[in-house]
Design an enzyme around this catalytic site. Structure first.
Site, PDB file in Angstrom:
ATOM      1  N   ALA A 142      42.859 -20.813  69.149  1.00  0.00           N
ATOM      2  CA  ALA A 142      44.216 -20.516  69.630  1.00  0.00           C
ATOM      3  C   ALA A 142      44.462 -21.172  70.982  1.00  0.00           C
ATOM      4  O   ALA A 142      45.499 -21.820  71.198  1.00  0.00           O
ATOM      5  CB  ALA A 142      44.430 -19.010  69.727  1.00  0.00           C
TER       6      ALA A 142
ATOM      7  N   LYS B 150      35.396 -17.516  79.564  1.00  0.00           N
ATOM      8  CA  LYS B 150      34.490 -16.667  80.336  1.00  0.00           C
ATOM      9  C   LYS B 150      33.029 -16.997  80.060  1.00  0.00           C
ATOM     10  O   LYS B 150      32.134 -16.498  80.740  1.00  0.00           O
ATOM     11  CB  LYS B 150      34.774 -15.194  80.065  1.00  0.00           C
ATOM     12  CG  LYS B 150      34.418 -14.684  78.679  1.00  0.00           C
ATOM     13  CD  LYS B 150      34.638 -13.176  78.626  1.00  0.00           C
ATOM     14  CE  LYS B 150      34.480 -12.626  77.227  1.00  0.00           C
ATOM     15  NZ  LYS B 150      34.718 -11.183  77.177  1.00  0.00           N
TER      16      LYS B 150
ATOM     17  N   SER C 137      35.922 -18.385  66.958  1.00  0.00           N
ATOM     18  CA  SER C 137      36.359 -19.592  66.228  1.00  0.00           C
ATOM     19  C   SER C 137      35.179 -20.463  65.818  1.00  0.00           C
ATOM     20  O   SER C 137      35.141 -20.988  64.699  1.00  0.00           O
ATOM     21  CB  SER C 137      37.313 -20.426  67.096  1.00  0.00           C
ATOM     22  OG  SER C 137      38.459 -19.684  67.409  1.00  0.00           O
TER      23      SER C 137
ATOM     24  N   ALA D 199      33.410 -19.439  62.506  1.00  0.00           N
ATOM     25  CA  ALA D 199      34.158 -19.256  61.258  1.00  0.00           C
ATOM     26  C   ALA D 199      33.511 -20.085  60.152  1.00  0.00           C
ATOM     27  O   ALA D 199      33.188 -21.250  60.348  1.00  0.00           O
ATOM     28  CB  ALA D 199      35.612 -19.666  61.460  1.00  0.00           C
TER      29      ALA D 199
ATOM     30  N   GLU E 251      38.792 -16.520  48.247  1.00  0.00           N
ATOM     31  CA  GLU E 251      38.198 -15.334  48.867  1.00  0.00           C
ATOM     32  C   GLU E 251      39.064 -14.136  48.487  1.00  0.00           C
ATOM     33  O   GLU E 251      40.083 -14.286  47.811  1.00  0.00           O
ATOM     34  CB  GLU E 251      38.148 -15.509  50.394  1.00  0.00           C
ATOM     35  CG  GLU E 251      37.223 -16.629  50.844  1.00  0.00           C
ATOM     36  CD  GLU E 251      37.300 -16.883  52.343  1.00  0.00           C
ATOM     37  OE1 GLU E 251      36.409 -16.437  53.054  1.00  0.00           O
ATOM     38  OE2 GLU E 251      38.267 -17.514  52.787  1.00  0.00           O
TER      39      GLU E 251
ATOM     40  N   ASP F  21      39.281  -8.127  76.036  1.00  0.00           N
ATOM     41  CA  ASP F  21      39.788  -8.300  77.415  1.00  0.00           C
ATOM     42  C   ASP F  21      41.304  -8.516  77.447  1.00  0.00           C
ATOM     43  O   ASP F  21      42.011  -7.934  78.277  1.00  0.00           O
ATOM     44  CB  ASP F  21      39.124  -9.512  78.095  1.00  0.00           C
ATOM     45  CG  ASP F  21      37.625  -9.347  78.261  1.00  0.00           C
ATOM     46  OD1 ASP F  21      37.079  -8.334  77.797  1.00  0.00           O
ATOM     47  OD2 ASP F  21      36.994 -10.242  78.849  1.00  0.00           O
TER      48      ASP F  21
ATOM     49  N   HIS G  32      33.909  -6.625  57.894  1.00  0.00           N
ATOM     50  CA  HIS G  32      33.551  -7.627  56.884  1.00  0.00           C
ATOM     51  C   HIS G  32      32.458  -7.021  56.020  1.00  0.00           C
ATOM     52  O   HIS G  32      31.486  -6.463  56.537  1.00  0.00           O
ATOM     53  CB  HIS G  32      33.060  -8.913  57.552  1.00  0.00           C
ATOM     54  CG  HIS G  32      33.019 -10.084  56.615  1.00  0.00           C
ATOM     55  ND1 HIS G  32      32.123 -10.161  55.574  1.00  0.00           N
ATOM     56  CD2 HIS G  32      33.781 -11.205  56.550  1.00  0.00           C
ATOM     57  CE1 HIS G  32      32.328 -11.301  54.912  1.00  0.00           C
ATOM     58  NE2 HIS G  32      33.337 -11.942  55.476  1.00  0.00           N
TER      59      HIS G  32
ATOM     60  N   ARG H  73      39.049  -6.963  51.572  1.00  0.00           N
ATOM     61  CA  ARG H  73      37.859  -6.514  52.309  1.00  0.00           C
ATOM     62  C   ARG H  73      37.759  -5.019  52.518  1.00  0.00           C
ATOM     63  O   ARG H  73      36.657  -4.471  52.555  1.00  0.00           O
ATOM     64  CB  ARG H  73      37.865  -7.158  53.692  1.00  0.00           C
ATOM     65  CG  ARG H  73      37.319  -8.514  53.626  1.00  0.00           C
ATOM     66  CD  ARG H  73      37.281  -9.157  54.966  1.00  0.00           C
ATOM     67  NE  ARG H  73      37.140 -10.571  54.660  1.00  0.00           N
ATOM     68  CZ  ARG H  73      37.352 -11.531  55.504  1.00  0.00           C
ATOM     69  NH1 ARG H  73      37.718 -11.273  56.722  1.00  0.00           N
ATOM     70  NH2 ARG H  73      37.200 -12.777  55.133  1.00  0.00           N
TER      71      ARG H  73
ATOM     72  N   ARG I 124      43.951  -7.852  57.039  1.00  0.00           N
ATOM     73  CA  ARG I 124      44.115  -9.318  57.049  1.00  0.00           C
ATOM     74  C   ARG I 124      43.483  -9.930  55.812  1.00  0.00           C
ATOM     75  O   ARG I 124      42.351  -9.608  55.452  1.00  0.00           O
ATOM     76  CB  ARG I 124      43.444  -9.908  58.282  1.00  0.00           C
ATOM     77  CG  ARG I 124      43.417 -11.432  58.270  1.00  0.00           C
ATOM     78  CD  ARG I 124      42.821 -11.991  59.539  1.00  0.00           C
ATOM     79  NE  ARG I 124      41.409 -11.775  59.639  1.00  0.00           N
ATOM     80  CZ  ARG I 124      40.482 -12.615  59.190  1.00  0.00           C
ATOM     81  NH1 ARG I 124      40.825 -13.738  58.566  1.00  0.00           N
ATOM     82  NH2 ARG I 124      39.203 -12.356  59.365  1.00  0.00           N
TER      83      ARG I 124
END
Ligand code: FAD
Ligand code: SIN
Length: 519
Positions: A17, A36, A44, A47, A114, A209, A230, A276, A372
């Protein structure tokens, strides 16, 4: 004197992102990109399965929208979903433009499937899609001279004046100084909060955060009760947070008990490819009924070379632990994986605070609702990063200079009680795993709330007395995010999608979002 930086745009987070936002912003803007940890570290990078998009001639946008809506269990925002789905092919093209080479079958994409997808539409780079995306986006970012990278810089709080964001206070972990980053526009791209749970597929960076900072800045926070577990993380004492991609089930992998018996047909007609929430609850039930440590995922019926070609990362990882997945079933358990709720934004990534944007897993755009669908997250990151950057580009001529005072550390001391921080970290994660997990109850949620309130007070005291550190910043955010999850879970007196409360097992007729805003 601690440094003060001035940039047109501050982006906190260098996952897909953050990197995509930076790349899409106008080359005329000065941009600070903050991470950080190491610049490539974040969810990411790990994945596996891929990124969903309608790329096959026999697939269509309406079906992708329908599948996403049906997985989201009444809380998906149709406009946002359609926006994401219709922009998906362009998102794939942008990634390819940056150098990502998706796995092909002759001249066409090799599309896998999936849970929840009614068509093969997951583009991937073998089982290391995230790694390829991150490495290529990062290369493109480094080639731009308007972008300055700050590694090992952890954001503490946003600078807010009259409901307008002016940047952030950021701890330079290399010098231990707090530096002020003053910016016209700020994008939070800090990822999710799955580290709030003891067992997670996520790297250490996912401590919520951005959600906590945004909450303190009076942003609207939506649907935090929907933590996605998951179903299949590797169960092995030496495997920290290693995922076994759902694409393995997409290619026929079966979930079985230690005696080899399959069980998913008892729970859902779609068996291993049910969404899921259903698969994770089914595994959780088997583990509890039979007193097991784990269940098993079996792909050993496939040819060894095929397995090595399609799942090279998983094959190697398991082999390093003495498991040959071409012969043995893989021991798996569910683990916290994805934060469906977050900072509420519109289609341009704008929050309700002026000049503050949120993109990626930190955001609640409405596309995931109560659950999701697999491989829609990388897609959301890319599509909304682009629309957010476009929105900022359109306004860049009206940017005005902003000011803010320096961080004041004159009233705090060096802590000799660091054990308090590590103890509370561990306690929060155990509370969340034991009382706010896959199956919840009123009593367990109330207990969690009570203890988290106490921990919040302990952390606040510590924060006022001692010099800031990276662990303390994360602890403060972790407890805040955990409280938001519990508060949201308590207020949802029904079971829907990822939130299952055995005291309220039914789904209410009316679907409503859980909205929290600090007063
Ligand atoms: P991240 O990639 O997590 O990046 C967050 C960034 O923010 C990091 O750079 C971090 O250092 C920085 N950061 C955080 N807090 C601060 C702070 N206070 N100060 C400064 N920097 C900060 N989704 C899919 O669609 N398909 C998949 O195949 C898939 N597989 C997955 C496999 C695994 C193992 C995991 C964990 C997730 C997977 N997901 C997948 C989900 C998806 O990868 C993530 O949701 C998505 O990558 C999040 O991207 P992001 O940029 O929002 O955050
Ligand atoms: C996976 O590869 O199973 C993860 C996909 C996702 O989280 O979307």
């Amino acid at each position: 004197m601690p440094k003060q930086h001035h940039f047109d745009v501050l982006i906190i987070g260098t996952g897909s992102a953050g990197l995509m936002s930076a790349l899409q912003l106008s080359g005329d803007l000065s941009i600070a990109l903050i991470a950080k940890d190491k610049l490539l570290e974040g969810s990411s990078y790990y994945a596996q399965g891929g990124i969903s998009a309608v790329l096959d001639i026999n697939d269509n946008f309406t079906t992708h929208v329908q599948d996403t809506l049906s997985t989201a269990k009444g809380l998906g925002d149709k406009t946002a979903i359609r926006f994401m789905v219709e922009n998906a092919p362009k998102a794939i093209a942008s990634l390819e433009h940056s150098g990502v080479e998706f796995t092909k079958d002759k001249d066409n994409y090799h599309l896998t499937t999936e849970g929840g997808h009614s068509h093969r539409r997951v583009a991937h780079v073998a089982d290391k899609t995230g790694q390829s995306i991150q490495i290529n986006l990062f290369k493109s970012v480094k080639a731009k001279n308007n972008i300055t990278l700050f590694e090992n810089y952890i954001a503490i709080d946003l600078l807010i004046k009259s409901h307008d964001c002016h940047g952030a206070y950021i701890l330079n972990k290399n010098t231990h100084q707090v530096e002020s980053f003053i910016s016209h526009k700020t994008i939070i791209a800090t990822g999710g909060a799955s580290k709030a749970y003891l067992y997670t597929s996520n790297p250490d960076t996912s401590t919520g955060d951005g959600i906590a900072m945004a909450y303190r800045a009076k942003c609207i926070i939506t649907n935090m009760e929907f933590t996605q577990f998951h179903p299949t993380c590797l169960y092995h004492p030496h495997a920290k947070s290693f995922l076994i991609t759902e694409a393995l089930r997409g290619e026929g992998g079966k979930l079985v008990l230690p005696n080899g018996k399959a069980f998913m047909h008892e729970f859902d007609g779609r068996e291993e490819l049910a969404p899921r929430d259903i698969v994770a609850r089914a595994i959780d039930a088997q583990i509890k009924i039979y007193g097991l440590d784990c269940v098993y995922l079996d792909i050993s019926f496939k040819d060894k070379n095929w397995i090595k070609q399609h799942f090279p990362t998983i094959y190697k990882k398991c082999q390093s632990l003495g498991i040959d997945i071409a012969i043995d079933a893989i021991p798996v358990v569910p683990a916290a994986h994805y934060t469906c709720g977050g900072v509420q934004t519109n289609l341009n990534g704008q929050t309700n605070v002026d000049n503050l944007y949120a993109v990626g897993e930190v955001a609640y755009t409405g596309v995931h609702g109560a659950n999701r669908m697999a491989s829609n997250s990388l897609l959301e990151c890319v599509v909304f990063a682009k629309s957010c950057a476009n929105h900022i580009n359109q306004q860049s001529t009206t940017l005005t200079h902003k000011k803010f005072s320096q961080w004041d550390a004159s009233r705090v001391a060096l802590s000799k009680e660091k054990v308090v921080v590590s103890h509370l970290w561990d306690e929060i994660r155990r509370i969340m795993w034991n009382f706010v997990g896959i199956v919840r109850s009123n009593k367990r949620l109330k207990y969690a709330q009570h203890r988290l309130d106490q921990i919040q007070a302990e952390v606040d005291d510590y924060y006022k007395l001692y010099l800031i550190s990276s662990d303390l910043i994360e602890l403060r955010n972790l407890v805040q995010t955990a409280q938001l999850i519990v508060q949201s879970a308590i207020s949802r007196t029904e079971s829907r999608g990822l939130h299952y409360n055995e005291d309220h097992p039914q789904q209410a007729q009316q679907a409503t979002n859980t909205v929290i805003k600090e007063s």
